[in-house]
Write a protein that holds these residues in place. Structure first.
Motif, mmCIF file in Angstrom:
data_model
loop_
_atom_site.group_PDB
_atom_site.id
_atom_site.type_symbol
_atom_site.label_atom_id
_atom_site.label_comp_id
_atom_site.label_asym_id
_atom_site.label_seq_id
_atom_site.Cartn_x
_atom_site.Cartn_y
_atom_site.Cartn_z
ATOM 1 N N THR A 65 53.154 -2.168 47.195
ATOM 2 C CA THR A 65 53.357 -0.739 47.426
ATOM 3 C C THR A 65 54.707 -0.476 48.066
ATOM 4 N N GLN A 66 55.204 -1.440 48.815
ATOM 5 C CA GLN A 66 56.516 -1.268 49.425
ATOM 6 C C GLN A 66 57.582 -1.171 48.345
ATOM 7 N N GLU A 67 57.389 -1.934 47.254
ATOM 8 C CA GLU A 67 58.338 -1.863 46.146
ATOM 9 C C GLU A 67 58.303 -0.474 45.526
ATOM 10 N N LYS A 68 57.092 0.093 45.352
ATOM 11 C CA LYS A 68 56.966 1.429 44.789
ATOM 12 C C LYS A 68 57.578 2.465 45.726
ATOM 13 N N ASP A 69 57.379 2.287 47.013
ATOM 14 C CA ASP A 69 57.952 3.205 47.992
ATOM 15 C C ASP A 69 59.471 3.182 47.926
ATOM 16 N N MET A 70 60.033 1.984 47.710
ATOM 17 C CA MET A 70 61.487 1.863 47.607
ATOM 18 C C MET A 70 61.994 2.614 46.383
ATOM 19 N N GLU A 71 61.287 2.479 45.253
ATOM 20 C CA GLU A 71 61.678 3.172 44.036
ATOM 21 C C GLU A 71 61.598 4.683 44.227
ATOM 22 N N LYS A 93 60.956 11.981 32.068
ATOM 23 C CA LYS A 93 61.544 13.246 32.501
ATOM 24 C C LYS A 93 60.507 14.109 33.217
ATOM 25 N N LYS A 94 59.258 14.063 32.741
ATOM 26 C CA LYS A 94 58.196 14.872 33.338
ATOM 27 C C LYS A 94 57.983 14.492 34.804
ATOM 28 N N VAL A 95 58.034 13.174 35.078
ATOM 29 C CA VAL A 95 57.854 12.690 36.448
ATOM 30 C C VAL A 95 59.018 13.147 37.318
ATOM 31 N N ALA A 96 60.247 13.003 36.803
ATOM 32 C CA ALA A 96 61.426 13.417 37.554
ATOM 33 C C ALA A 96 61.425 14.920 37.792
ATOM 34 N N TYR A 97 61.012 15.683 36.787
ATOM 35 C CA TYR A 97 60.977 17.147 36.902
ATOM 36 C C TYR A 97 59.984 17.589 37.971
ATOM 37 N N GLN A 98 58.791 16.973 37.969
ATOM 38 C CA GLN A 98 57.772 17.326 38.956
ATOM 39 C C GLN A 98 58.253 17.009 40.372
ATOM 40 N N ARG A 99 58.915 15.850 40.530
ATOM 41 C CA ARG A 99 59.393 15.483 41.853
ATOM 42 C C ARG A 99 60.536 16.404 42.298
ATOM 43 N N ALA A 100 61.374 16.810 41.358
ATOM 44 C CA ALA A 100 62.455 17.718 41.686
ATOM 45 C C ALA A 100 61.914 19.059 42.159
ATOM 46 N N LEU A 101 60.849 19.511 41.540
ATOM 47 C CA LEU A 101 60.188 20.757 41.993
ATOM 48 C C LEU A 101 59.661 20.612 43.404
ATOM 49 N N GLU A 102 59.049 19.450 43.679
ATOM 50 C CA GLU A 102 58.498 19.205 45.014
ATOM 51 C C GLU A 102 59.601 19.201 46.065
ATOM 52 N N LEU A 103 60.749 18.591 45.738
ATOM 53 C CA LEU A 103 61.846 18.501 46.688
ATOM 54 C C LEU A 103 62.458 19.867 46.973
ATOM 55 N N LEU A 116 69.285 8.176 34.050
ATOM 56 C CA LEU A 116 69.875 7.132 34.883
ATOM 57 C C LEU A 116 68.879 6.071 35.324
ATOM 58 N N THR A 117 67.623 6.461 35.531
ATOM 59 C CA THR A 117 66.637 5.525 36.080
ATOM 60 C C THR A 117 65.645 4.983 35.061
ATOM 61 N N GLY A 118 65.512 5.672 33.938
ATOM 62 C CA GLY A 118 64.559 5.216 32.938
ATOM 63 C C GLY A 118 63.151 5.739 33.150
ATOM 64 N N ILE A 119 62.930 6.555 34.181
ATOM 65 C CA ILE A 119 61.590 7.117 34.384
ATOM 66 C C ILE A 119 61.388 8.293 33.433
ATOM 67 N N GLU A 133 61.879 6.284 47.062
ATOM 68 C CA GLU A 133 62.945 6.680 47.967
ATOM 69 C C GLU A 133 64.279 6.799 47.231
ATOM 70 N N LYS A 134 64.551 5.856 46.329
ATOM 71 C CA LYS A 134 65.788 5.903 45.560
ATOM 72 C C LYS A 134 65.812 7.122 44.643
ATOM 73 N N LEU A 135 64.675 7.443 44.016
ATOM 74 C CA LEU A 135 64.592 8.613 43.146
ATOM 75 C C LEU A 135 64.830 9.892 43.943
ATOM 76 N N ASP A 136 64.211 9.963 45.132
ATOM 77 C CA ASP A 136 64.373 11.147 45.970
ATOM 78 C C ASP A 136 65.836 11.332 46.380
ATOM 79 N N GLN A 137 66.495 10.234 46.723
ATOM 80 C CA GLN A 137 67.902 10.314 47.123
ATOM 81 C C GLN A 137 68.767 10.808 45.966
#
Length: 278
Positions: free
Chosen positions: A227-233, A265-275, A260-263, A235-239
């Motif tokens: 889970t620490q690895e997932k948390d790191m990923e 787009k839907k996941v990135a879009y949802q997180r961007a909304l949250e931020l 840029l990250t390969g994730i 954190e990098k996405l959030d930054q």
């Protein structure tokens, strides 16, 4: 009346890490059971300890238990030490301690140096939950099976490894855990050529391959949990998203982050909304 068995930690390198209590204990007991009497004799000489030594190691521990326990039962205080660090931690002594307990003999720890704990305290990985795994198998196939069983564990994992196997073991870890898994590399702790580094498993493979000196000495690996690895990923996405959102719309920022990250787009879009809502 039975005596006491003292389990005494000794330095893992720097002799100044020997505690006053450890010295006093080793001087006061009737006999010291040591993993290697030749190695321990040098330690005792340094601290002017003249207590007799007897060998107690993996190859003779089972055969010597009765004799050692009988001496304890007759009233002779005894100390148990390993070549370095805390006895029983990937070292002999478990059978003797168990036998002493079964005979009602009091076992007293005399704490001190331990390479696993020293490494954990200094590499900057979570220490609230950890699992000590000792040495992995010397056989590659068995080692890979061991790592497969551990890859989803969420706590920090601590391993000891022999210098001649360190490169192959780290390559196996990168293969099973992923090259981006964080790892602390602690070599020759408290000694002249002490090396303590934190990086990813992929970076550690390159570090060891580029410097043959990193394949020498006593080595501890502290590997971040799954889970620490997932948390790191995360954190990098959030930054990344936080920076992109300073100049771009949510849609544009999430599209670029996905590219840029390969994730997805839907996941990135949802997180961007949250931020942006924070």
């Amino acid at each position: 009346m039975s005596a006491q068995l003292f389990v005494v930690a000794t330095p893992i390198g720097h002799l100044d890490d020997m505690t006053f209590r450890a010295i006093d204990t080793l001087k006061s007991v009737s006999i010291i059971a040591a993993e290697d009497t030749r190695t321990s004799a040098q330690l005792l000489k340094h601290f002017n300890i003249s207590t007799p030594l007897t060998a107690c190691h993996d190859h003779n521990e089972s055969n010597k238990i009765d004799m050692l326990v009988q001496r304890l039962l007759k009233g002779e205080n005894m100390a148990l030490i390993s070549d370095a660090g805390t006895p029983l931690i990937s070292d002999p002594g478990f059978k003797l301690v168990r036998a002493a307990q079964e005979h009602g003999i009091r076992v007293i720890p005399v704490p001190g140096a331990c390479a696993a704990i020293a490494a954990l305290s200094s590499v900057g990985l979570p220490s609230d939950r950890f699992s000590f795994e000792g040495f992995l198998s010397s056989k590659a196939s068995q080692r890979l099976l061991q790592l497969e069983k551990l890859k989803d564990e969420t706590q920090t994992l601590i391993f000891y490894e022999a210098p001649h196997r360190i490169l192959e073991s780290v390559k196996n870890m990168a293969e099973v855990f992923g090259a981006d898994r964080p790892v602390g590399f602690a070599r020759e702790i408290t000694k002249t050529f002490e090396t303590i580094r934190k990086m990813t498993l992929g970076e550690l493979v390159q570090f060891i391959e580029s410097d043959h000196n990193q394949q020498k000495g006593e080595i501890v690996l502290v590997v971040g949990g799954a889970t620490q690895e997932k948390d790191m990923e995360q954190e990098k996405l959030d930054q990344l998203l936080t920076r992109l959102l300073q100049d771009l719309s949510v849609k544009a920022a999430s599209q670029l982050a996905a590219d840029l990250t390969g994730i997805k787009k839907k996941v990135a879009y949802q997180r961007a909304l949250e931020l942006t809502a924070q």
